[in-house]
Design a protein around this motif. Structure first.
Motif, PDB file in Angstrom:
ATOM      1  N   SER A   1      56.313  27.495  15.194  1.00 59.98           N
ATOM      2  CA  SER A   1      57.763  27.393  15.176  1.00 59.98           C
ATOM      3  C   SER A   1      58.316  27.723  16.570  1.00 59.98           C
TER       4      SER A   1
ATOM      5  N   MET B   1      67.559  16.712  13.710  1.00 62.09           N
ATOM      6  CA  MET B   1      67.789  18.049  13.179  1.00 62.09           C
ATOM      7  C   MET B   1      68.895  18.063  12.136  1.00 62.09           C
TER       8      MET B   1
ATOM      9  N   ASN C   1      70.816  23.563  11.880  1.00 61.71           N
ATOM     10  CA  ASN C   1      69.826  23.898  12.891  1.00 61.71           C
ATOM     11  C   ASN C   1      70.294  23.474  14.277  1.00 61.71           C
ATOM     12  N   TYR C   2      70.942  22.314  14.350  1.00 59.27           N
ATOM     13  CA  TYR C   2      71.452  21.828  15.630  1.00 59.27           C
ATOM     14  C   TYR C   2      72.519  22.781  16.172  1.00 59.27           C
TER      15      TYR C   2
ATOM     16  N   SER D   1      72.731  25.931  15.579  1.00 57.95           N
ATOM     17  CA  SER D   1      72.179  27.253  15.887  1.00 57.95           C
ATOM     18  C   SER D   1      71.397  27.299  17.189  1.00 57.95           C
TER      19      SER D   1
ATOM     20  N   MET E   1      63.479  22.604   9.916  1.00 59.30           N
ATOM     21  CA  MET E   1      63.808  23.520  11.008  1.00 59.30           C
ATOM     22  C   MET E   1      63.158  23.071  12.317  1.00 59.30           C
TER      23      MET E   1
ATOM     24  N   HIS F   1      59.139  24.054   6.227  1.00 59.99           N
ATOM     25  CA  HIS F   1      58.889  24.732   7.502  1.00 59.99           C
ATOM     26  C   HIS F   1      57.629  25.587   7.476  1.00 59.99           C
TER      27      HIS F   1
END
Length: 331
Positions: free
Chosen positions: A112, A157, A161-162, A164, A289, A314
């Motif tokens: 990740s 994304m 998520n984009y 963040s 993610m 994920h």
């Protein structure tokens, strides 16, 4: 095989900062596996993933800057510079002759967000990372791409998520958005028990029963114990400081200064490139993610890149670590 097991240890760095790390296996082995953890956790090596404990290797898991008990990066010094310095210092401490001894084999890996420092180390110059020529393999698990090389990464994304880790977070004044997010999550994981509840709701409750069963079978322990252990790591990761969390968007969007020679030209070539390390990319098709498209990009663009595709979200690769690490460390 001579083998020792350690708990978390600490290295005082040249700049006065502290680097926390865990290690297990044979500290005299010339085969060294370096593993970088993802977000909301810390470096753990006891036990190491998959069947690594059965191999004659030294497994080293540093905790990244600003997570757990590792000091935050110094103000004004880029994340990629700090990671290279810290990793050089750690390997020089544990294996002083690695840079000059060609018997060493260094395997670098990360999952990740941990794929960011993994790729940074792999793409370093010899001046930046003196142990570079010992690298024989890179493993990316559910990882990210060098965002600065993929301008349209946002299309793969989710919106959350984009927001963040994308430009909104990265360009917010004083990094106010990631700071607010870090504060909010910190309130939710203020004890190990809350950490476990958080990871259960955020990750495991979204899984299919089949994916859960695969992870339980892989780990060989009840789901409750898996979640409890992960919850403790979540709590430890930001209990002392949230600097590492705030750094995510900064680190992900930066130009990592990777050597261009490690990339294919043109992308997608299937030929083998002698003189370059093996690059293994493992991704889950339902990952929201670190999108599977990122794993596909890495496999298509890194020389000697090979893609392993799995079902799940994920944590989809978590249920296949024995298979993945056996393949990665296979001579």
């Amino acid at each position: 095989m001579a083998s020792t097991t350690t708990t978390e240890q600490f290295l005082t760095l040249q700049d006065g900062r502290t680097l926390a790390y865990d290690a297990s296996g044979n500290p005299s082995s010339k085969s060294v596996v370096l593993y970088f953890h993802g977000a909301m956790t810390v470096g753990t090596a006891n036990p190491p993933p998959g069947n690594v404990a059965q191999k004659d290797v030294h497994f080293i898991a540093p905790t990244l800057p600003g997570w757990g008990l590792t000091s935050p990066r110094p103000s004004g010094v880029p994340f990629h510079t700090v990671v290279r310095r810290d990793t050089t210092a750690l390997l020089s401490h544990l294996h002083p002759d690695m840079a000059t001894n060609s018997e060493y084999k260094l395997y670098i890996s990360g999952g990740s967000y941990g794929s960011v420092p993994t790729q940074i180390i792999y793409g370093s110059s010899l001046d930046e990372f003196p142990q570079r020529d010992r690298i024989v393999g890179m493993l990316i698990l559910g990882g990210f791409v060098p965002l600065y090389k993929v301008p349209d990464y946002g299309k793969h994304m989710t919106t959350a998520n984009y927001l963040s880790i994308g430009p909104v977070a990265y360009n917010s004044p004083f990094k106010i958005l990631p700071r607010i997010a870090a504060w909010g999550i910190g309130m939710q994981v203020s004890t190990p028990e809350k950490g476990a509840a958080f990871i259960k709701g955020f990750m495991f409750d979204k899984m299919s029963e089949e994916e859960k069963d695969t992870i339980v079978k892989e780990k060989g322990e009840p789901m409750e114990e898996i979640i409890k252990a992960m919850g403790l790591n979540v709590y430890q990761s930001i209990h002392k400081t949230n600097a590492g969390f705030v750094d995510i968007s900064i680190a992900a969007n930066a130009d990592w200064g990777l050597r261009e020679e490690i990339f294919k030209s043109p992308a997608g070539s299937s030929q083998h490139y002698p003189g370059f390390a093996r690059v293994l990319i493992a991704g889950a098709k339902g990952d929201d993610m670190a999108p599977f498209a990122f794993s596909e990009w890495n496999a298509a663009n890194y020389k000697n890149g090979e893609l392993l595709a799995f079902e799940g979200g994920h944590l989809g690769v978590m249920g296949h670590m024995k298979e993945i690490f056996d393949k990665f460390l296979d001579e």
